[in-house]
Design an enzyme around this catalytic site. Structure first.
Site, PDB file in Angstrom:
ATOM      1  CB  THR A   1       9.613  15.013  -2.445  1.00 56.54           C
ATOM      2  OG1 THR A   1       9.629  13.938  -1.515  1.00 56.54           O
ATOM      3  CG2 THR A   1      10.954  15.083  -3.157  1.00 56.54           C
TER       4      THR A   1
ATOM      5  N   GLY B   1       3.155  11.108  -5.963  1.00 60.13           N
ATOM      6  CA  GLY B   1       2.323  10.233  -6.789  1.00 60.13           C
ATOM      7  C   GLY B   1       0.883  10.701  -6.781  1.00 60.13           C
TER       8      GLY B   1
ATOM      9  CD  GLU C   1       8.193   6.500   2.492  1.00 58.58           C
ATOM     10  OE1 GLU C   1       8.491   7.000   3.600  1.00 58.58           O
ATOM     11  OE2 GLU C   1       7.228   6.907   1.824  1.00 58.58           O
TER      12      GLU C   1
END
Lengths: 675, 675
Positions: B154, B193, B437
């Site tokens: 992303t 993350g 997702e």
């Protein structure tokens, strides 16, 4: 020069130009935006005052909200206190009077981010419920923050149902004192704001006992902390209830009272008094108590609820013309996400709701003032109607606004999950309003109780108050719309909302009646019908909101361009609610499936029309960047630069990473030999 | 002795007895609760393993979640890292193997509160997309945490639309290297993350360029921080993106890459490879990429979504039989709030949804495994169906579960707003799944695209895959129900869901077709129909969920008592969805208003029936108090005591109040002379 070099100096890196994707949306406003701003502010003079207040507050570093999302709740709390105390001084300096025109804008400009809010309730209660002597003694101290008070009503085990409160105040005639007690765990005061870490005094709501007899709930003024050193007084246990979903800056607290003795003079006694010999004397009507609760509900609709949904819309709509995703037309650059019908279908109904709800505040305030006036001359006749309206509309607007803010937040995708978007804070703020000042389901059912009563009165031929008069009006059995354009006529959809509310109220009332007639106990019948009563109550409130919107827009004929845009919003709003509640319009075939397809067709047309004006329509609310405090929603639309700048300021990016030192370092070092 | 004396010693103050209000709910279980627990766990042996895992984890102080709500996000992050590293050691000690039976329970038992989650994705990607040499080089390091990786896909300006990603990897033949660049602000990696403060390596998804030609997105392994001292390598800018609504323990990060050179060997090359001479070679199908994305969606339904809704239900239902409010019957003690029909109408449909969704995980996993098997033998035929199902069900279940958790939270009134209830954290956790997702609207529309295709195939006489075969089946034009009991027959409501999905899909497809035939461009027609396509897609997914639930319950005939309760839940679930989507069932008069009243009557009957079993039905999920981490939801129901105990531990109750020292003290001192 590569782009990243221009970003080294964070302070100067934001391009102060308007993002061209946002600028293009503002090029051809269909009306004079400033005029709409004036209208929304309630007049040109109001806009002037608001901007003066904004200039004064935003230029003062004490009120800065920069880096707010990085502060701990303790820091937020301390800043809130600092701001309150500073504001009081500043108002004196600037010559803003307590009843001056600036005051109404303070909450908006400060974005609610200030302490001593419940202290203000404490002050109002003394003014409202205290005798002249009590007012003379306590108000100057409280207004100068020489003491801080809290309003201690809610208990650990008791909320909306006030009669259930368990704290006791027992009159001890021998000493002319009240003895206040928390008889069990569930009776401790829980939630009052300003209590956890600030208050020196509390207005404790307790069951009054005189010679063993309970006289119901009364307010008692109790000192809880020392004015010398702020420590709890003997017999007092007080503290903060810990972290919450929002309101980090407020110190909600708990309070246990053990045999706390206060003088006879500390019961607020304007309306009921205990005499030294233990006699209990009532003066005037208890209903006045009731009335101040209504004012709180009326006021929170503007201050806490509609403002919040508006800000969320500003942020999400500006972001949606800056954010681009996917090719809409193959081969083109990625499209602005607001060009997708689904995104329009998320955001534009929220925008329409913002305008709809904007007119509810004044409507309720007008009604409130009228009833206030009547009550002064001893006429309580309209109080039940006002109460039912305020309760139902509080429930409807808080519920819809919470959902709306969440729609806006989610419509911003991943970035809406970042605190820096401003949206999560708006959400957790507005959400609380569904519960405080009366839990929404309870409120809806209070409105339902009023509706059922009115329905019965109407059946027996009595004339009904204005807001429910439609219950006895002639209703058409079928919607008269023949094509999609008919659904752009206010009388068509107003009739639909009226018909539906009527049908649902009649249905619930009839079921209730039938059950009671068949021998079911009244309370059982009520409980067994409450899901349907709830639906009826909502339908009634929705009708009122649509009606108020329609009426307000009709009055705007002095500016046809503005009126036209607002009419479109009004249509969209009504059709959105018909679509999302379609079942109850189709149920008795008042609207046919075919007609519902017309509703959808008109709804989709309106989305396209309003898409073009969306940015203008949110700009008109004239929120400053400081008020929005959002990396996504600023006026200039420099979304990505601002997100990056703000993120870099996060404290974790400037601290030693002890997780690395303590846990990861040895593991990584052992990789060195292997790579 | 007054009650407060027994509360002085916090450690020992909780009465360990079961609250009688909760105990009475468990007195007469209508079935063997342990048997239902086994069933939900997937067999008695699974229950045994789960409890073994729980015993091991809960007894280890490193995994304690006590005081978690008081930790700062930095502390949460550090604890997450500590737990991950400790867990790895512990698993070795306990002999838990990577593919052992304990692993499937770890996420539930640890409540997701652990670091290095995206590192696990990094590992899986290397295993999936790396060559044998790449696996041999990187996997041992990664699995031992000698390096920590992130999956950097992303970007600040790009999410769900992968083709829009802007990061570039340009092959430099002269040095046999790739040069990785972030060409503009919006291209910086954002959100991954484990990136913000932990990762040493990143799997960077970038557009591959060879000799000026773009070959699309590929994965590149890039070291970003020094293994010596953890500082960013030259050309790397990396940090944490700052606070979020939830996931405080995860260090989501940003990453800018400036002319970062990595060797040719660092492109993961199992499926596509760049040869030293710049030739690009493809091996196998790209669809395999696609396939691992599906697995993530399938897995998150159980792990992140259904678990969370379940816990929220456990908390809210237990609380609702302990909390009492108002007199239901005049003169009685206050009633348990679950005895109010409106509270039942909030919580019991959520409970039914928990059971419904519980069966979706296994259903999708079975389907996934079947397709996986087919693909291994080169048959990709079922992939589109699986993809459409996983996408739509991910969207439906995350959306419904988020709403459901919020219903549970709000049903707990004010205490649901306290972090100590556990509910705000559950909400902000499940909410994120609506966006990550794959953003839900995008996913629904992907499913819609599949449905429209299938509809066209069906029209042209082709036979359709199983999950959409109903699109060509014979449908009744009217619901056959004659009284309320007919709506307790699965075939009646299944037919209704089938009919409605069919009608909506046909409607949207027909509109689309008509527009294209009238000359509107395909992409415009698609956009103009997308609100309706979305509704069609939802209706299809709802049908599937109801169908799977019905099928699952029918198989439970070995235990009639359990089957009976689950049947009631299944009925309630279906009727709840009919009621809340009533418009689309009434639209073509498939269901009449009269029949909808029967639905409501049966729905209300079921609420009463299931009210009695509600506590048993949540108990059966057998969540430990540690997993719930809720002052409201513990097994013993000692709600108020626990809230009070936990609140007292809040750090602010043990710290110097600097807001008092700095701001309030002088004001209070000046009151001393006046009082």
């Amino acid at each position: 020069m590569a782009w990243w070099n221009t970003h080294r100096d964070f302070k100067n890196s934001i391009n102060k130009d308007i993002n061209p994707d946002l600028a293009s949306e503002r090029k051809f406003p269909p009306f004079n935006v400033e005029k709409l701003t004036n209208l929304l502010d309630g007049g040109i003079e109001n806009t002037r005052v608001r901007r003066r207040v904004e200039a004064a507050i935003h230029s003062d570093p004490v009120f800065s909200r920069e880096n707010q999302y990085f502060l701990s709740s303790s820091e937020r709390y301390e800043r809130g206190i600092q701001k309150s105390i500073h504001l009081k001084k500043k108002m004196v300096q600037l010559g803003w009077m307590k009843d001056g025109p600036e005051i109404q804008w303070l909450n908006r400009v400060l974005a609610g981010d200030i302490g001593f809010n419940v202290h203000a309730v404490f002050v109002n209660c003394i003014l409202e419920l205290g005798t002249d002597e009590q007012i003379a003694k306590w108000i100057p101290l409280a207004q100068n923050y020489n003491i801080i008070g809290t309003y201690a009503q809610t208990e650990l085990g008791h909320g909306t149902y006030l009669r259930g409160l368990e704290t006791t105040a027992t009159f001890d005639m021998s000493t002319q004192e009240f003895v206040i007690n928390t008889p069990k765990v569930s009776a401790m005061k829980w939630w009052p704001g300003d209590l956890g870490r600030s208050a020196t005094h509390a207005l404790v709501l307790a069951q009054l006992y005189i010679k063993g007899k309970n006289y119901g709930m009364h307010p008692f003024l109790v000192q809880i902390r020392s004015l010398h050193n702020h420590s709890p007084l003997p017999g007092i246990t007080v503290g903060d209830i810990g972290p919450k979903m929002g309101f980090e800056h407020i110190d909600n607290g708990y309070l246990i009272l053990r045999n706390i003795r206060i003088p006879l003079q500390n019961m607020l006694s304007r309306y009921s008094q205990v005499l030294p010999d233990g006699r209990y004397v009532k003066q005037g009507s208890e209903k006045i108590n009731y009335f101040s609760m209504i004012l709180v509900r009326v006021s929170m609709i503007d201050n806490a609820v509609v403002n919040t949904l508006t800000k969320a819309c500003v942020i999400a709509i500006r972001y949606s013309v800056v954010r681009r995703q996917s090719e809409l037309k193959p081969g083109d650059t990625e499209a602005k996400i607001l060009d997708y019908q689904t995104q329009q279908g998320k955001l534009l109904p929220q925008l329409a709701a913002v305008y709809a709800f904007h007119f509810i505040g004044p409507y309720l305030h007008d009604f409130y003032n009228r009833v206030h006036h009547e009550i002064k001359s001893g006429n309580f006749q309209s109080l039940p109607e006002l109460h039912a309206l305020a309760a139902g509309l509080k429930a409807l607007l808080t519920e819809y606004s919470s959902a709306g803010v969440e729609v806006c937040r989610r419509a911003c995708g991943g970035h809406g999950y970042s605190m820096l978007s401003g949206l999560p804070s708006l959400y957790s703020y507005v959400l609380a309003a569904c519960t405080y000042e009366g839990e929404n389901t309870v409120l809806y059912l209070q409105t339902a109780r009023y509706l059922v009563k009115c329905f019965a009165s109407g059946q027996s031929g009595q004339s009904l108050p204005q807001s429910v008069a439609y219950l006895t009006s002639e209703l058409s059995r079928r919607c008269q719309a023949r094509d999609r354009s008919d659904f752009l006529r206010t009388e068509i959809y107003l009739d639909a909302f009226k018909h539906r509310a009527c049908r649902l109220i009649r249905g619930a009332a009839t079921k209730l009646q039938a059950m009671v007639q068949s021998g079911v106990k009244q309370y059982e019948a009520w409980n067994s019908s409450s899901v349907e009563l709830l639906e009826a109550s909502m339908a009634h409130c929705q009708y009122i909101v649509v009606k108020v919107f329609v009426d307000a827009v009709e009055k705007l004929d002095s500016d046809p361009a503005i009126q036209k845009s607002l009419k479109h919003l009004c249509h969209l709003f009504a059709l959105h609610w018909i679509r999302t509640n379609a079942g109850s319009f189709l149920h008795d075939e008042y609207i046919s499936g075919n007609q519902l397809d017309m509703v959808t067709a008109s709804y989709l047309d309106l989305l396209l029309l309003l898409r073009k004006e969306a940015v203008i329509l949110v700009d008109a609310f004239d929120y400053t960047d400081e008020q929005l405090n959002s990396a996504l929603g600023s006026y200039d639309g420099q979304v990505y630069q601002r997100l990056f700048e703000w993120a870099q300021k996060a404290p974790v990016n400037h601290q030693v990473n002890s997780a690395y030192e303590n846990y990861m370092k040895p593991l990584f070092h052992s990789a060195l030999s292997k790579l």
